[in-house]
Every structure is written in C-alpha cells, then in structure tokens.
Design a protein around this motif. Structure first.
Motif, PDB file in Angstrom:
ATOM      1  N   LEU A 147      -2.192 -13.358  -3.704  1.00 49.31           N
ATOM      2  CA  LEU A 147      -2.612 -11.996  -4.040  1.00 49.31           C
ATOM      3  C   LEU A 147      -3.836 -11.572  -3.227  1.00 49.31           C
ATOM      4  O   LEU A 147      -3.887 -10.466  -2.702  1.00 49.31           O
ATOM      5  CB  LEU A 147      -2.903 -11.876  -5.546  1.00 49.31           C
ATOM      6  N   ARG A 148      -4.830 -12.455  -3.120  1.00 50.06           N
ATOM      7  CA  ARG A 148      -6.039 -12.120  -2.364  1.00 50.06           C
ATOM      8  C   ARG A 148      -5.715 -11.895  -0.889  1.00 50.06           C
ATOM      9  O   ARG A 148      -6.216 -10.964  -0.272  1.00 50.06           O
ATOM     10  CB  ARG A 148      -7.108 -13.181  -2.499  1.00 50.06           C
ATOM     11  N   GLY A 150      -2.933 -10.838   0.380  1.00 52.25           N
ATOM     12  CA  GLY A 150      -2.275  -9.542   0.489  1.00 52.25           C
ATOM     13  C   GLY A 150      -3.266  -8.394   0.425  1.00 52.25           C
ATOM     14  O   GLY A 150      -3.164  -7.425   1.189  1.00 52.25           O
ATOM     15  N   LEU A 151      -4.245  -8.493  -0.461  1.00 56.76           N
ATOM     16  CA  LEU A 151      -5.265  -7.449  -0.555  1.00 56.76           C
ATOM     17  C   LEU A 151      -6.095  -7.382   0.718  1.00 56.76           C
ATOM     18  O   LEU A 151      -6.408  -6.292   1.212  1.00 56.76           O
ATOM     19  CB  LEU A 151      -6.179  -7.705  -1.766  1.00 56.76           C
ATOM     20  N   GLU A 152      -6.463  -8.532   1.248  1.00 52.89           N
ATOM     21  CA  GLU A 152      -7.273  -8.551   2.468  1.00 52.89           C
ATOM     22  C   GLU A 152      -6.499  -8.004   3.661  1.00 52.89           C
ATOM     23  O   GLU A 152      -7.062  -7.310   4.495  1.00 52.89           O
ATOM     24  CB  GLU A 152      -7.819  -9.952   2.711  1.00 52.89           C
ATOM     25  N   ARG A 153      -5.206  -8.287   3.740  1.00 57.00           N
ATOM     26  CA  ARG A 153      -4.391  -7.724   4.821  1.00 57.00           C
ATOM     27  C   ARG A 153      -4.360  -6.193   4.701  1.00 57.00           C
ATOM     28  O   ARG A 153      -4.454  -5.490   5.703  1.00 57.00           O
ATOM     29  CB  ARG A 153      -2.964  -8.261   4.761  1.00 57.00           C
ATOM     30  N   ARG A 154      -4.227  -5.681   3.492  1.00 57.96           N
ATOM     31  CA  ARG A 154      -4.196  -4.234   3.284  1.00 57.96           C
ATOM     32  C   ARG A 154      -5.529  -3.600   3.669  1.00 57.96           C
ATOM     33  O   ARG A 154      -5.582  -2.458   4.089  1.00 57.96           O
ATOM     34  CB  ARG A 154      -3.856  -3.900   1.841  1.00 57.96           C
ATOM     35  N   ARG A 155      -6.619  -4.341   3.517  1.00 57.35           N
ATOM     36  CA  ARG A 155      -7.949  -3.837   3.886  1.00 57.35           C
ATOM     37  C   ARG A 155      -8.259  -4.062   5.352  1.00 57.35           C
ATOM     38  O   ARG A 155      -9.344  -3.738   5.812  1.00 57.35           O
ATOM     39  CB  ARG A 155      -9.022  -4.531   3.037  1.00 57.35           C
TER      40      ARG A 155
END
Length: 158
Positions: A147-148, A150-155
């Motif tokens: 999950l983390r 994925g969030l970092e890729r989106r950011r």
C-alpha cells in the motif's frame, strides 16, 4: 463481451476496507490514550521525540523533522511551540544556515521519551503483535509495504 474492471469496490471489499480503517483507528486511539494518560505525551509528541532521539546530536532542522514524521511544516511549527513550552524540546537557530531553525531534544524530553518507550513498546506487543500469528504479522507487513509503495508511486516518489 470483454471483461471490464469494476469501477467501485465490491460489498466484500468495502467490508474489508471498513474493518481495516476502524481497527487501525481503534489501535491508534488506544495507544494514544495510554501514552497521554500514563506519560502526558501525545502520539505527535512521541513521534517528534523518537525522531530527535535517533538524530545525530539529538537535533534536526524543522524541515527535515517535518518530512521524517510526515507532517506539514506549519503543523510541526505549532506543535514544537507547545513542546518547547513544556520543556521537551528547544528551538535554536541552525548553525549551518541562519535562515532555518533546528529542534533540539532537551534532557527533560529525553527523559520523557525514555520513560514512555518501554511501556509503549509493551503495549504495541499486547495490542498488535500478540493477537496475531507470525504468518499474519508477515502478511500485514506485506500489505502495508504494498500500500505504501502504491501511494509513493502516485506521489511521484521512487
């Protein structure tokens, strides 16, 4: 007819999502309540004290500290002011750059952190680790890492 990906979560996915969010919040609230009641520290206080205790010289630039604990700098600034009034930290002009400030762990702050750390770690074990099997701990770790990431890729972070 081609198979299309569902746009919305299924009822079961929403049930799992809600269980995840509500359980995480209940764990955070229980740990926060114990920290506050037993040591007069908020989770934010503990995060700041932990970051400073791990930093070289027990000091960090405010911008580095904000990034380390995942806070906006304005939120951190207000929080540091409250911690400074309680004697847990002090703010000093940055030696390398007079435009910046550093947060420095005081003896009182270090003592508060030391006093709270072992009981806090025991409570994490009691509330989070002990109810789970080693396999479940590993699975939770994998889920959190995924999950983390994925969030970092989106950011836009690597």
């Amino acid at each position: 007819m081609s198979q299309r990906r569902r746009v919305y979560p299924s009822a079961e996915e929403l049930r799992v999502w809600r269980e995840f969010i509500e359980t995480a919040e209940a764990l955070r609230a229980e740990l926060a309540g114990r920290l506050q009641e037993d040591f007069a520290l908020s989770p934010g206080d503990y995060s700041v004290l932990l970051a400073l205790s791990e930093a070289e010289g027990n000091r960090l630039r405010s911008s580095v500290l904000a990034a380390a604990i995942g806070w906006e700098r304005s939120r951190l600034s207000h929080h540091l002011g409250r911690m400074e009034r309680r004697g847990l930290i002090r703010r000093v002009e940055c030696a390398a750059d007079s435009r910046g400030a550093e947060a420095v762990l005081t003896e009182e702050g270090a003592g508060a952190f030391r006093a709270a750390s072992l009981p806090h770690l025991r409570e994490i074990r009691e509330l989070f680790v002990d109810p789970l099997t080693p396999e479940q701990i590993a699975a939770v770790g994998e889920v959190a890492t995924t999950l983390r990431a994925g969030l970092e890729r989106r950011r836009g972070r690597p």
